[in-house]
Design a protein around this motif. Structure first.
Motif, PDB file in Angstrom:
ATOM      1  N   GLN A  17      -7.880 -17.155 -21.371  1.00 11.54           N
ATOM      2  CA  GLN A  17      -7.201 -15.533 -21.589  1.00 11.54           C
ATOM      3  C   GLN A  17      -8.530 -14.885 -21.218  1.00 11.54           C
ATOM      4  O   GLN A  17      -8.375 -13.701 -20.383  1.00 11.54           O
ATOM      5  CB  GLN A  17      -6.655 -15.428 -22.856  1.00 11.54           C
ATOM      6  CG  GLN A  17      -5.400 -16.322 -23.170  1.00 11.54           C
ATOM      7  CD  GLN A  17      -4.771 -16.152 -24.384  1.00 11.54           C
ATOM      8  OE1 GLN A  17      -5.401 -15.616 -25.412  1.00 11.54           O
ATOM      9  NE2 GLN A  17      -3.471 -16.578 -24.885  1.00 11.54           N
ATOM     10  N   ARG A  20      -9.216 -14.627 -17.681  1.00 10.06           N
ATOM     11  CA  ARG A  20      -8.036 -14.104 -16.870  1.00 10.06           C
ATOM     12  C   ARG A  20      -8.355 -12.684 -17.027  1.00 10.06           C
ATOM     13  O   ARG A  20      -8.188 -11.725 -16.046  1.00 10.06           O
ATOM     14  CB  ARG A  20      -6.712 -14.559 -17.687  1.00 10.06           C
ATOM     15  CG  ARG A  20      -5.417 -13.801 -16.920  1.00 10.06           C
ATOM     16  CD  ARG A  20      -4.255 -14.184 -17.413  1.00 10.06           C
ATOM     17  NE  ARG A  20      -3.835 -15.776 -17.085  1.00 10.06           N
ATOM     18  CZ  ARG A  20      -3.000 -16.345 -17.601  1.00 10.06           C
ATOM     19  NH1 ARG A  20      -1.948 -15.969 -18.231  1.00 10.06           N
ATOM     20  NH2 ARG A  20      -2.941 -17.694 -17.043  1.00 10.06           N
ATOM     21  N   ARG A  21      -8.479 -12.112 -18.287  1.00  6.51           N
ATOM     22  CA  ARG A  21      -8.469 -10.508 -18.323  1.00  6.51           C
ATOM     23  C   ARG A  21      -9.911 -10.052 -17.690  1.00  6.51           C
ATOM     24  O   ARG A  21      -9.877  -9.015 -17.021  1.00  6.51           O
ATOM     25  CB  ARG A  21      -9.072 -10.195 -20.071  1.00  6.51           C
ATOM     26  CG  ARG A  21      -7.685 -10.296 -20.808  1.00  6.51           C
ATOM     27  CD  ARG A  21      -7.885  -9.687 -22.119  1.00  6.51           C
ATOM     28  NE  ARG A  21      -8.915 -10.137 -22.824  1.00  6.51           N
ATOM     29  CZ  ARG A  21      -8.443 -11.273 -23.541  1.00  6.51           C
ATOM     30  NH1 ARG A  21      -7.394 -11.943 -23.800  1.00  6.51           N
ATOM     31  NH2 ARG A  21      -9.405 -11.902 -24.501  1.00  6.51           N
ATOM     32  N   GLU A  24      -8.960  -9.982 -14.263  1.00 12.12           N
ATOM     33  CA  GLU A  24      -8.021  -8.687 -14.025  1.00 12.12           C
ATOM     34  C   GLU A  24      -8.754  -7.540 -13.556  1.00 12.12           C
ATOM     35  O   GLU A  24      -8.386  -6.688 -12.837  1.00 12.12           O
ATOM     36  CB  GLU A  24      -6.955  -8.885 -15.116  1.00 12.12           C
ATOM     37  CG  GLU A  24      -5.886  -9.774 -15.104  1.00 12.12           C
ATOM     38  CD  GLU A  24      -4.977  -9.754 -16.160  1.00 12.12           C
ATOM     39  OE1 GLU A  24      -5.273  -8.829 -17.041  1.00 12.12           O
ATOM     40  OE2 GLU A  24      -3.882 -10.408 -16.154  1.00 12.12           O
TER      41      GLU A  24
END
Length: 206
Positions: A17, A20-21, A24
């Motif tokens: 996660q 992923r952040r 992003e």
């Protein structure tokens, strides 16, 4: 052991996660950077257009300034020519006036010179115009008057003559007088004497 696997899975999930952040955020940064690059490109494009407009304006201003300078120079040349033409005209008029004044002075000088000897009477009838009247010409009538009017201008002229002399004779005498010019002081007395002689010849044959 199962708990350990569960914890390991939870940790791996959190890392995924987090990645992923981060990804992003990275994508957002790339999009922001791309937007900034586009903005910079737009600014550069607008700057190029403004620069082109400024250059075109300066070129147009330079052309107008050049045209104005040419028009000014042309006007100045025409004005200088006009001033020179006026100066030449004034000079020519001054020369004509001086010549006429000199001729008139000669006429005035003879106002009383031949009166007693030739029975000559001179009368100013107009500006720069004198009437010459002779007596003592016709032996049959010494009081008979023979006259002519002499106009003093750029050239001598005889607008009136009584009695009328032969045209060729009068033209020849006037031509000789005008050809002599104002510098020959004897030209006018000679003309006056020749006119008297011509009247004598006319009276002798009448």
């Amino acid at each position: 052991r199962s708990q350990a696997f569960h914890q390991e899975g939870q940790r791996a999930l959190r890392e995924l996660q987090a990645e992923r952040r981060a990804l992003e955020q990275l994508e957002d940064g790339v999009r922001e950077s791309a937007g900034r690059q586009q903005e910079v490109a737009n600014v550069r494009e607008r700057g190029a257009k403004v620069g082109q407009a400024v250059r075109e304006g300066l070129e147009a201003m330079a052309k107008r300034s050049e045209s104005a300078a040419k028009a000014r120079d042309k006007f100045r040349a025409l004005e200088e020519k006009r001033v020179e033409d006026i100066r030449q005209e004034e000079q020519a008029l001054a020369q004509q006036s001086a010549a006429a004044a000199k001729r008139l002075a000669e006429v005035d000088g003879f106002l009383g010179l031949f009166k007693a000897r030739l029975g000559l009477e001179l009368t100013r009838v107009a500006p720069q115009t004198v009437r010459f009247a002779y007596t003592l010409i016709d032996e049959a009538d010494l009081d008979a008057e023979f006259s002519f009017v002499l106009s003093v201008g750029a050239d001598y002229q005889v607008p009136a003559c009584e009695p009328q002399l032969p045209p060729r004779r009068l033209e020849a005498l006037l031509g000789r007088l005008n050809h002599a010019g104002p510098s020959e002081a004897a030209a006018l007395p000679a003309f006056v004497c020749c006119m008297r002689q011509s009247f004598q010849e006319l009276a002798a044959h009448s």
